[in-house]
Design an enzyme around this catalytic site. Sequence first.
Site, PDB file in Angstrom:
ATOM      1  N   LEU A 284       0.835  -1.201   0.000  1.00  0.00           N
ATOM      2  CA  LEU A 284       0.000   0.000   0.000  1.00  0.00           C
ATOM      3  C   LEU A 284       0.871   1.254   0.000  1.00  0.00           C
ATOM      4  O   LEU A 284       0.635   2.192  -0.779  1.00  0.00           O
ATOM      5  CB  LEU A 284      -0.925  -0.002   1.218  1.00  0.00           C
ATOM      6  CG  LEU A 284      -1.718   1.297   1.456  1.00  0.00           C
ATOM      7  CD1 LEU A 284      -2.579   1.631   0.252  1.00  0.00           C
ATOM      8  CD2 LEU A 284      -2.536   1.197   2.728  1.00  0.00           C
ATOM      9  N   LYS A 299       9.389  -4.964  -7.896  1.00  0.00           N
ATOM     10  CA  LYS A 299       9.354  -5.963  -6.830  1.00  0.00           C
ATOM     11  C   LYS A 299      10.336  -7.046  -7.240  1.00  0.00           C
ATOM     12  O   LYS A 299      10.017  -7.917  -8.054  1.00  0.00           O
ATOM     13  CB  LYS A 299       7.941  -6.538  -6.683  1.00  0.00           C
ATOM     14  CG  LYS A 299       7.813  -7.660  -5.663  1.00  0.00           C
ATOM     15  CD  LYS A 299       7.695  -7.116  -4.255  1.00  0.00           C
ATOM     16  CE  LYS A 299       7.399  -8.256  -3.278  1.00  0.00           C
ATOM     17  NZ  LYS A 299       7.129  -7.759  -1.918  1.00  0.00           N
ATOM     18  N   SER A 303       6.882 -13.888  -3.704  1.00  0.00           N
ATOM     19  CA  SER A 303       6.438 -15.232  -3.345  1.00  0.00           C
ATOM     20  C   SER A 303       4.969 -15.161  -2.930  1.00  0.00           C
ATOM     21  O   SER A 303       4.397 -14.069  -2.810  1.00  0.00           O
ATOM     22  CB  SER A 303       7.302 -15.801  -2.212  1.00  0.00           C
ATOM     23  OG  SER A 303       7.298 -14.948  -1.089  1.00  0.00           O
ATOM     24  N   ASP A 311       2.274  -8.569  -5.826  1.00  0.00           N
ATOM     25  CA  ASP A 311       2.354  -7.134  -5.571  1.00  0.00           C
ATOM     26  C   ASP A 311       2.461  -6.306  -6.846  1.00  0.00           C
ATOM     27  O   ASP A 311       1.961  -5.176  -6.889  1.00  0.00           O
ATOM     28  CB  ASP A 311       3.551  -6.841  -4.665  1.00  0.00           C
ATOM     29  CG  ASP A 311       3.381  -7.447  -3.280  1.00  0.00           C
ATOM     30  OD1 ASP A 311       2.222  -7.610  -2.857  1.00  0.00           O
ATOM     31  OD2 ASP A 311       4.400  -7.763  -2.638  1.00  0.00           O
ATOM     32  N   PRO A 452      -3.883   5.713   7.377  1.00  0.00           N
ATOM     33  CA  PRO A 452      -4.946   5.009   8.104  1.00  0.00           C
ATOM     34  C   PRO A 452      -5.441   3.775   7.350  1.00  0.00           C
ATOM     35  O   PRO A 452      -5.245   3.646   6.133  1.00  0.00           O
ATOM     36  CB  PRO A 452      -6.051   6.067   8.192  1.00  0.00           C
ATOM     37  CG  PRO A 452      -5.852   6.905   6.963  1.00  0.00           C
ATOM     38  CD  PRO A 452      -4.367   6.940   6.732  1.00  0.00           C
TER      39      PRO A 452
END
Length: 478
Positions: A284, A299, A303, A311, A452
Amino acid sequence: MTRSLSGGVSQQSGARQARIRAHFDHAQGYDGAATLQRVAARALAGDLARSMADRAEKPLRVLEIGCGTGLLTAQLCGLWPQAHILATDYAPRMLERVRERLGVRVETRLMDAASPDVHGPFDVICGNLVLQWLDNPAEALHRLAALLAPGGVLAVSTLRAGTFAEWQAACAAEGQISATPHYPDMAELARWVPYPCQGLWRTERSVQSFAAGLDFVRHLKATGANTPRVGVAAMGAGVLRRVAARFEEAGASVTWELAYGCFRRPSRAGVFVTGTDTGVGKTLVSACLVRRWQALYWKPLQSGLADEEGDTPTIARLAGAHVRCLPPAGAYQASLSPEAAARAEGAAINPASLALPMEEPEQPLVVEGAGGLMVPVTDEIMMIDLAQRWGLPVVLVARSGLGTLNHTLLSLEALRVRGIAVAGVVLNGPPNPENSRTIAHKGQVRVLADIPHEAHLDATVVAELAQRLPLWADIAGG
């Protein structure tokens, strides 16, 4: 991280700098007396040679600050005969001696190391035993690091706390305050490392003996190093003789505590995103950084593809339509560490495949690690080893709630032991101002943002969260 620097010079400081220049200009016996300066120059040249040994291309532009009579300059000429070397000093007479020593082999220039007025980039910037004469060495190093080429090295030596302890003890025994400069301890030196460079200080001790107490005083004068520090008056002749006698009674030897720092600028724009644990929100945060900076994404090792999409496609979905994702070096099915996941498929990760991508090097690259810093990549390599190899400043993602202090502070300590630059921490989860303040204070780190929890994540939500993060210019560090 220092983002703004003051260029002002006080009248008192300016007067002292003028005295320093005059003393070095009149140091006629410098070469004969500069025993430790010669030792330090050889050691610093050795550090430079080792730091540049892995580069395919030899340095072409070298800047030396505080060159003195050319002790380090001569070493640089021997190391890199192909390089253009610009040797600078604050004292005109010192530059004359460099020209006498090396002729047209080097270019010389009158320059204050604290206010460099040259244009980069330089492959190497170096200075031998000059920092202790600057009013604000940390600011000077920051300015010099900004002149480095990508992958360039800044190497310096300086004196540290404990230097001349024997002379200081003799002064104290006579009720006097030693006028020798303030020398930093290791904690202070650590704060001098210029962001976003990676590197560490190493230390060395040397003892120099003198035939008589006053010979030490004559030594300082011969090398131009006899300017008293600000706020301390020079001793009168009678007091000086008493202190010298005390010093002689104690053995007439002084200890030099030397520190050598070698700091490398990242080879490209970007950050390495890692976490205090698995599942803390690295992807995120990476999506938010990619969106905020319009960055590339990589990335290296993925895995867990048997249980999730991975991702890279997640970033492509969340960061916006124009994001560019570079392909992973290795992708595996099992939800295990990269090493274990590869082994489960009968494969092995080739470290050579993990070279940092150099596409569009001026465009920020967000590199997302797997798990935390101590996740195995191969039998011999952990994630933190890759972070050190790539040389990018680290964005550390941590939970905001209970348990985060121990994990976050330990991770920061592990990075600093390796000399890895830290861009900052991002806290993920419900706002926790107390934890944020504690991490910033105890970890001596910038908290970049609090992200958040969101019940639903899509490109619109990520675009809104991305606004909480700093712009790339604020992270790049000059």
